[in-house]
Design a protein around this motif. Structure first.
Motif, PDB file in Angstrom:
ATOM      1  N   ALA A  48      -0.414   2.993   6.407  1.00 16.53           N
ATOM      2  CA  ALA A  48       0.383   3.704   5.395  1.00 16.53           C
ATOM      3  C   ALA A  48       0.261   5.207   5.570  1.00 16.53           C
ATOM      4  O   ALA A  48       1.243   5.952   5.392  1.00 16.53           O
ATOM      5  CB  ALA A  48      -0.043   3.289   3.997  1.00 16.53           C
ATOM      6  N   ALA A  49      -0.919   5.686   5.924  1.00 19.60           N
ATOM      7  CA  ALA A  49      -1.110   7.126   6.150  1.00 19.60           C
ATOM      8  C   ALA A  49      -0.255   7.610   7.316  1.00 19.60           C
ATOM      9  O   ALA A  49       0.322   8.706   7.277  1.00 19.60           O
ATOM     10  CB  ALA A  49      -2.580   7.425   6.411  1.00 19.60           C
ATOM     11  N   THR A  64      -3.517  -5.615  11.843  1.00 17.31           N
ATOM     12  CA  THR A  64      -3.867  -4.944  10.592  1.00 17.31           C
ATOM     13  C   THR A  64      -4.315  -5.981   9.578  1.00 17.31           C
ATOM     14  O   THR A  64      -3.779  -7.102   9.527  1.00 17.31           O
ATOM     15  CB  THR A  64      -2.656  -4.161  10.047  1.00 17.31           C
ATOM     16  OG1 THR A  64      -2.209  -3.249  11.064  1.00 17.31           O
ATOM     17  CG2 THR A  64      -3.015  -3.378   8.802  1.00 17.31           C
ATOM     18  N   VAL A 120       0.839  -1.203   0.000  1.00 17.78           N
ATOM     19  CA  VAL A 120       0.000   0.000   0.000  1.00 17.78           C
ATOM     20  C   VAL A 120       0.871   1.249   0.000  1.00 17.78           C
ATOM     21  O   VAL A 120       0.650   2.197  -0.767  1.00 17.78           O
ATOM     22  CB  VAL A 120      -0.947  -0.002   1.215  1.00 17.78           C
ATOM     23  CG1 VAL A 120      -1.670   1.338   1.328  1.00 17.78           C
ATOM     24  CG2 VAL A 120      -1.952  -1.139   1.111  1.00 17.78           C
ATOM     25  N   THR A 177      -4.030  -7.717   6.724  1.00 19.33           N
ATOM     26  CA  THR A 177      -3.028  -8.014   5.710  1.00 19.33           C
ATOM     27  C   THR A 177      -2.923  -9.526   5.547  1.00 19.33           C
ATOM     28  O   THR A 177      -3.407 -10.290   6.397  1.00 19.33           O
ATOM     29  CB  THR A 177      -1.639  -7.479   6.124  1.00 19.33           C
ATOM     30  OG1 THR A 177      -1.231  -8.170   7.321  1.00 19.33           O
ATOM     31  CG2 THR A 177      -1.666  -5.979   6.369  1.00 19.33           C
ATOM     32  N   GLU A 185      -4.274   0.800   4.638  1.00 24.22           N
ATOM     33  CA  GLU A 185      -4.209   2.195   4.180  1.00 24.22           C
ATOM     34  C   GLU A 185      -4.025   3.148   5.356  1.00 24.22           C
ATOM     35  O   GLU A 185      -3.346   4.174   5.234  1.00 24.22           O
ATOM     36  CB  GLU A 185      -5.475   2.560   3.402  1.00 24.22           C
ATOM     37  CG  GLU A 185      -5.635   1.864   2.062  1.00 24.22           C
ATOM     38  CD  GLU A 185      -4.826   2.537   0.948  1.00 24.22           C
ATOM     39  OE1 GLU A 185      -4.186   3.577   1.228  1.00 24.22           O
ATOM     40  OE2 GLU A 185      -4.838   2.020  -0.173  1.00 24.22           O
ATOM     41  N   SER A 186      -4.619   2.823   6.491  1.00 27.68           N
ATOM     42  CA  SER A 186      -4.513   3.694   7.665  1.00 27.68           C
ATOM     43  C   SER A 186      -3.099   3.687   8.218  1.00 27.68           C
ATOM     44  O   SER A 186      -2.576   4.723   8.657  1.00 27.68           O
ATOM     45  CB  SER A 186      -5.510   3.249   8.736  1.00 27.68           C
ATOM     46  OG  SER A 186      -6.839   3.327   8.244  1.00 27.68           O
ATOM     47  N   ASP A 215      -7.185  -1.052   8.715  1.00 31.25           N
ATOM     48  CA  ASP A 215      -6.936  -1.111   7.277  1.00 31.25           C
ATOM     49  C   ASP A 215      -5.480  -0.739   7.019  1.00 31.25           C
ATOM     50  O   ASP A 215      -4.940   0.192   7.620  1.00 31.25           O
ATOM     51  CB  ASP A 215      -7.867  -0.127   6.565  1.00 31.25           C
ATOM     52  CG  ASP A 215      -7.895  -0.348   5.065  1.00 31.25           C
ATOM     53  OD1 ASP A 215      -6.833  -0.207   4.415  1.00 31.25           O
ATOM     54  OD2 ASP A 215      -8.971  -0.649   4.527  1.00 31.25           O
ATOM     55  N   ARG A 260       2.597   1.883  -3.410  1.00 30.45           N
ATOM     56  CA  ARG A 260       1.667   2.453  -4.403  1.00 30.45           C
ATOM     57  C   ARG A 260       1.424   3.929  -4.128  1.00 30.45           C
ATOM     58  O   ARG A 260       1.356   4.740  -5.061  1.00 30.45           O
ATOM     59  CB  ARG A 260       0.339   1.681  -4.391  1.00 30.45           C
ATOM     60  CG  ARG A 260       0.424   0.281  -4.970  1.00 30.45           C
ATOM     61  CD  ARG A 260      -0.951  -0.270  -5.273  1.00 30.45           C
ATOM     62  NE  ARG A 260      -1.774  -0.409  -4.080  1.00 30.45           N
ATOM     63  CZ  ARG A 260      -1.831  -1.501  -3.330  1.00 30.45           C
ATOM     64  NH1 ARG A 260      -1.087  -2.561  -3.647  1.00 30.45           N
ATOM     65  NH2 ARG A 260      -2.610  -1.562  -2.263  1.00 30.45           N
ATOM     66  N   ARG A 261       1.299   4.299  -2.853  1.00 33.98           N
ATOM     67  CA  ARG A 261       1.059   5.703  -2.512  1.00 33.98           C
ATOM     68  C   ARG A 261       2.262   6.564  -2.895  1.00 33.98           C
ATOM     69  O   ARG A 261       2.105   7.654  -3.453  1.00 33.98           O
ATOM     70  CB  ARG A 261       0.768   5.822  -1.008  1.00 33.98           C
ATOM     71  CG  ARG A 261      -0.535   5.166  -0.552  1.00 33.98           C
ATOM     72  CD  ARG A 261      -1.748   6.040  -0.789  1.00 33.98           C
ATOM     73  NE  ARG A 261      -1.713   7.250   0.007  1.00 33.98           N
ATOM     74  CZ  ARG A 261      -2.194   7.355   1.244  1.00 33.98           C
ATOM     75  NH1 ARG A 261      -2.737   6.301   1.851  1.00 33.98           N
ATOM     76  NH2 ARG A 261      -2.156   8.505   1.888  1.00 33.98           N
TER      77      ARG A 261
END
Length: 231
Positions: free
Chosen positions: A206-207, A178, A17, A180, A203-204, A201, A20-21
């Protein structure tokens, strides 16, 4: 402005994730691939990425792999997101379970950081370790994994003090459970049904990693704990 990041674990979970970001916003990625075939697959998934072909399970091989890789003189950050887990009681776990988890989760991050430090110093960059809640508290049947993650915390804390004079920032991120593929594997080992909706998630997480990587130079986010929200 585009920056260069070396990322481990970009093939799955939080690392995928995050990769990709970073790629999506125009940053340059250098990824660790355990072999040439995996490198080809990562290039297809993350076009434009460069590779260091090395198996993190064999930290001794990292020096040769880095030496032949096409790397810039300055690296803005290393993100250590790779990890392996094998659960079991101290009575049950064989030596191989200990050595495998310590190699991938602790020794390889230490060695890769050592090899790339001159480039990170040149950029006054950052080293970020995706740790785990197990790096803060060890529970039954998690001894080997937690030991590797407690060690990773010690590595980060020592490195932070050593590299401050070089302008290098060091961050540890401690996610709780998480959603995954690794978490799915953990549930298989625990003999429990896996419901990803119960967990954080990727994504969270990764943020949170991006928040640390993007912090202004006057500040360092040293330790970030990410826990599941209320259900």
């Amino acid at each position: 402005m585009s920056r260069t990041f070396v990322v481990t674990g970009a093939g799955s979970g939080i690392g995928a994730v995050l990769a990709r970001r970073l790629l999506g916003r125009g940053d340059r990625l250098v990824l660790i691939a355990r072999d040439a075939a995996r490198g080809d697959a990562l290039r297809a998934e993350l076009p434009g990425s460069s590779m260091i072909v090395a198996d993190l399970a064999d930290p001794d091989a990292l020096a040769d792999a880095v030496a032949v890789a096409d790397l810039p003189d300055a690296v803005d950050g290393i993100v250590h997101a790779a990890g392996v887990v094998e659960l079991g009681t101290v009575e049950q776990l064989p030596v191989s379970a200990w050595t495998a988890q310590l190699a991938v989760n602790l020794v390889a991050p230490a060695e890769l950081t050592r090899l790339l430090l001159p480039r990170v110093r040149a950029a006054r960059g950052q080293v970020l370790f995706v740790n785990s809640g197990a790096g803060l508290t060890a529970h039954p049947e998690w001894s080997a994994y937690a030991a590797s993650k407690h060690g990773l915390r010690a590595l980060a804390d020592a490195l932070r003090g050593e590299e401050a004079a070089h302008g290098v920032r060091v961050t540890s991120v401690y996610p709780g459970r998480t959603a995954t593929p690794m978490q799915e594997k953990v549930h298989e080992q625990e003999g429990a049904a896996y419901d990803p909706s119960r967990f954080i998630d990727a994504e969270s997480v990764a943020a949170a990693v991006l928040a640390a990587l993007d912090a202004t130079p006057d500040a360092t986010l040293t330790d970030i704990t990410v826990r599941p929200g209320p259900r």
